[in-house]
Design a protein around this motif. Structure first.
Motif, PDB file in Angstrom:
ATOM      1  N   ASN A  32     -12.909  -1.577  -5.724  1.00 54.98           N
ATOM      2  CA  ASN A  32     -11.812  -2.152  -6.501  1.00 54.98           C
ATOM      3  C   ASN A  32     -10.735  -1.100  -6.713  1.00 54.98           C
ATOM      4  N   MET A  33      -9.518  -1.405  -6.330  1.00 55.35           N
ATOM      5  CA  MET A  33      -8.491  -0.385  -6.209  1.00 55.35           C
ATOM      6  C   MET A  33      -7.869   0.027  -7.535  1.00 55.35           C
ATOM      7  N   THR A  34      -7.590   1.334  -7.630  1.00 51.39           N
ATOM      8  CA  THR A  34      -6.784   1.874  -8.704  1.00 51.39           C
ATOM      9  C   THR A  34      -5.337   1.936  -8.206  1.00 51.39           C
ATOM     10  N   PHE A  35      -4.430   2.498  -9.024  1.00 54.62           N
ATOM     11  CA  PHE A  35      -3.033   2.617  -8.598  1.00 54.62           C
ATOM     12  C   PHE A  35      -2.924   3.416  -7.300  1.00 54.62           C
ATOM     13  N   HIS A  36      -3.642   4.527  -7.243  1.00 51.41           N
ATOM     14  CA  HIS A  36      -3.593   5.382  -6.057  1.00 51.41           C
ATOM     15  C   HIS A  36      -4.120   4.658  -4.824  1.00 51.41           C
ATOM     16  N   ASP A  37      -5.242   3.952  -4.977  1.00 53.28           N
ATOM     17  CA  ASP A  37      -5.819   3.228  -3.845  1.00 53.28           C
ATOM     18  C   ASP A  37      -4.911   2.091  -3.385  1.00 53.28           C
ATOM     19  N   PHE A  38      -4.253   1.437  -4.337  1.00 50.41           N
ATOM     20  CA  PHE A  38      -3.342   0.344  -3.994  1.00 50.41           C
ATOM     21  C   PHE A  38      -2.172   0.850  -3.153  1.00 50.41           C
ATOM     22  N   VAL A  39      -1.549   1.948  -3.616  1.00 48.55           N
ATOM     23  CA  VAL A  39      -0.420   2.520  -2.870  1.00 48.55           C
ATOM     24  C   VAL A  39      -0.862   2.978  -1.486  1.00 48.55           C
ATOM     25  N   THR A  40      -2.027   3.614  -1.427  1.00 45.30           N
ATOM     26  CA  THR A  40      -2.549   4.090  -0.146  1.00 45.30           C
ATOM     27  C   THR A  40      -2.789   2.942   0.823  1.00 45.30           C
ATOM     28  N   GLY A  41      -3.445   1.891   0.324  1.00 47.86           N
ATOM     29  CA  GLY A  41      -3.754   0.748   1.189  1.00 47.86           C
ATOM     30  C   GLY A  41      -2.508   0.047   1.713  1.00 47.86           C
ATOM     31  N   ILE A  42      -1.537  -0.183   0.827  1.00 43.96           N
ATOM     32  CA  ILE A  42      -0.315  -0.875   1.227  1.00 43.96           C
ATOM     33  C   ILE A  42       0.466  -0.053   2.253  1.00 43.96           C
ATOM     34  N   THR A  43       0.607   1.234   1.996  1.00 46.62           N
ATOM     35  CA  THR A  43       1.400   2.087   2.888  1.00 46.62           C
ATOM     36  C   THR A  43       0.737   2.242   4.247  1.00 46.62           C
ATOM     37  N   LEU A  44      -0.565   2.492   4.254  1.00 47.45           N
ATOM     38  CA  LEU A  44      -1.272   2.627   5.529  1.00 47.45           C
ATOM     39  C   LEU A  44      -1.214   1.327   6.324  1.00 47.45           C
ATOM     40  N   GLY A  45      -1.318   0.190   5.631  1.00 46.36           N
ATOM     41  CA  GLY A  45      -1.224  -1.095   6.316  1.00 46.36           C
ATOM     42  C   GLY A  45       0.137  -1.305   6.959  1.00 46.36           C
ATOM     43  N   ALA A  46       1.198  -0.906   6.244  1.00 49.09           N
ATOM     44  CA  ALA A  46       2.550  -1.058   6.785  1.00 49.09           C
ATOM     45  C   ALA A  46       2.759  -0.167   8.001  1.00 49.09           C
ATOM     46  N   ILE A  47       2.285   1.078   7.919  1.00 47.38           N
ATOM     47  CA  ILE A  47       2.439   1.990   9.059  1.00 47.38           C
ATOM     48  C   ILE A  47       1.641   1.493  10.257  1.00 47.38           C
ATOM     49  N   ALA A  48       0.406   1.039  10.005  1.00 52.79           N
ATOM     50  CA  ALA A  48      -0.432   0.536  11.094  1.00 52.79           C
ATOM     51  C   ALA A  48       0.165  -0.714  11.727  1.00 52.79           C
ATOM     52  N   ALA A  49       0.760  -1.588  10.909  1.00 54.18           N
ATOM     53  CA  ALA A  49       1.385  -2.795  11.445  1.00 54.18           C
ATOM     54  C   ALA A  49       2.558  -2.450  12.361  1.00 54.18           C
ATOM     55  N   ASN A  50       3.349  -1.479  11.957  1.00 56.75           N
ATOM     56  CA  ASN A  50       4.454  -1.034  12.812  1.00 56.75           C
ATOM     57  C   ASN A  50       3.940  -0.397  14.092  1.00 56.75           C
ATOM     58  N   LEU A  51       2.849   0.333  13.979  1.00 55.94           N
ATOM     59  CA  LEU A  51       2.263   0.946  15.165  1.00 55.94           C
ATOM     60  C   LEU A  51       1.789  -0.113  16.156  1.00 55.94           C
ATOM     61  N   ALA A  52       1.285  -1.211  15.633  1.00 56.41           N
ATOM     62  CA  ALA A  52       0.738  -2.252  16.498  1.00 56.41           C
ATOM     63  C   ALA A  52       1.810  -3.167  17.087  1.00 56.41           C
ATOM     64  N   PHE A  53       2.819  -3.550  16.286  1.00 53.42           N
ATOM     65  CA  PHE A  53       3.714  -4.633  16.704  1.00 53.42           C
ATOM     66  C   PHE A  53       5.195  -4.273  16.765  1.00 53.42           C
ATOM     67  N   ASN A  54       5.555  -3.060  16.484  1.00 52.78           N
ATOM     68  CA  ASN A  54       6.971  -2.686  16.503  1.00 52.78           C
ATOM     69  C   ASN A  54       7.233  -1.668  17.607  1.00 52.78           C
ATOM     70  N   PRO A  55       7.511  -2.147  18.823  1.00 53.48           N
ATOM     71  CA  PRO A  55       7.735  -1.230  19.954  1.00 53.48           C
ATOM     72  C   PRO A  55       9.025  -0.434  19.825  1.00 53.48           C
ATOM     73  N   LYS A  56       9.903  -0.818  18.874  1.00 52.36           N
ATOM     74  CA  LYS A  56      11.157  -0.093  18.716  1.00 52.36           C
ATOM     75  C   LYS A  56      10.933   1.308  18.133  1.00 52.36           C
ATOM     76  N   ILE A  57       9.828   1.469  17.399  1.00 56.00           N
ATOM     77  CA  ILE A  57       9.500   2.773  16.844  1.00 56.00           C
ATOM     78  C   ILE A  57       8.483   3.450  17.748  1.00 56.00           C
TER      79      ILE A  57
END
Length: 237
Positions: A32-57
């Motif tokens: 169950n996430m704390t503030f730190h875990d929430f920020v970590t999860g959201i940010t890592l998910g966004a970076i991973a999503a760009n890595l997977a589906f954003n060929p412009k970067i």
């Protein structure tokens, strides 16, 4: 066709990259996430999503971002484990919402926790009457911990051998991470000499204690850094 293969490859790489990062950051990220875990999860998910589906970067930039953010999050986790003040600032601290059966409205306003949410959380713990509640605490992960009044607690085998039971005090945390919690001692009239005397009986000092709490029955519960366990449960090989 080349773009489809590129996206397929980047998606697979992104998946395994997150898997490795999760292993590095540890099981706390999965709980169950704390503030730190929430920020970590959201940010890592966004970076991973760009890595997977954003060929412009370009992939190297995203990998660099993943590495930097993982290292930062890991460093913050290490520091917060070793320093209670840093941990409290990063993850927050539990908030008492009900004390001695009374709702603390100011505390609820402070954490923006509505009465509807409180009642719902109590119902999820099979509590439909506020009269049953002695203490209710909103934990750092957003869950509600509840201590019922003595007449409403479940009967245990130990209770079968007890004729009578007086008033029950709330558990008092005395030591965390080898550091004495002075405020808790002062606010609850707990003598430091008494605590040190109890530790001397066990040939220990405050720095040897990972966690110490005066339980509801007045007994001192201690957990030392050196537990003496040769084969701890859930120790990964």
């Amino acid at each position: 066709m080349h773009e489809y293969i590129n996206i397929l490859f980047r998606t697979i790489v992104s998946f395994f990259a997150l898997l490795v990062i999760a292993r590095i950051l540890g099981k706390q990220v999965l709980s169950n996430m704390t503030f730190h875990d929430f920020v970590t999860g959201i940010t890592l998910g966004a970076i991973a999503a760009n890595l997977a589906f954003n060929p412009k970067i370009e992939s190297p930039y995203l990998f660099l971002s993943l590495i930097v953010f993982t290292a930062t999050s890991f460093a913050i986790s290490v520091v917060s484990i070793r320093n209670r003040k840093v941990r409290k600032w990063i993850t927050g601290s539990p908030t008492v919402l009900i004390e001695n059966g009374k709702i603390l409205e100011q505390n609820m306003k402070h954490v923006k926790y509505s009465l509807d949410s409180l009642i719902q959380s109590l119902r999820e713990k099979d509590i439909f009457d506020l009269e049953e509640v002695e203490y209710a605490i909103l934990e750092n992960n957003g869950k509600l911990s509840v201590l019922k009044k003595p007449p409403y607690r479940n009967l245990t085998q130990k209770d079968m051998h007890i004729k009578g039971q007086g008033a029950v005090d709330f558990p008092i945390e005395l030591i965390m991470d080898g550091q004495l919690i002075e405020n808790n001692l002062n606010n609850n009239d707990v003598s430091r000499r008494w605590l040190e005397a109890e530790l001397e009986k066990r040939e220990k000092n405050i720095a040897d204690v990972f966690y110490a709490v005066k339980s509801t029955n007045g007994k001192l519960m201690l957990d030392f850094y050196e537990d003496g366990l040769k084969r701890p449960i859930d120790k990964e090989s």
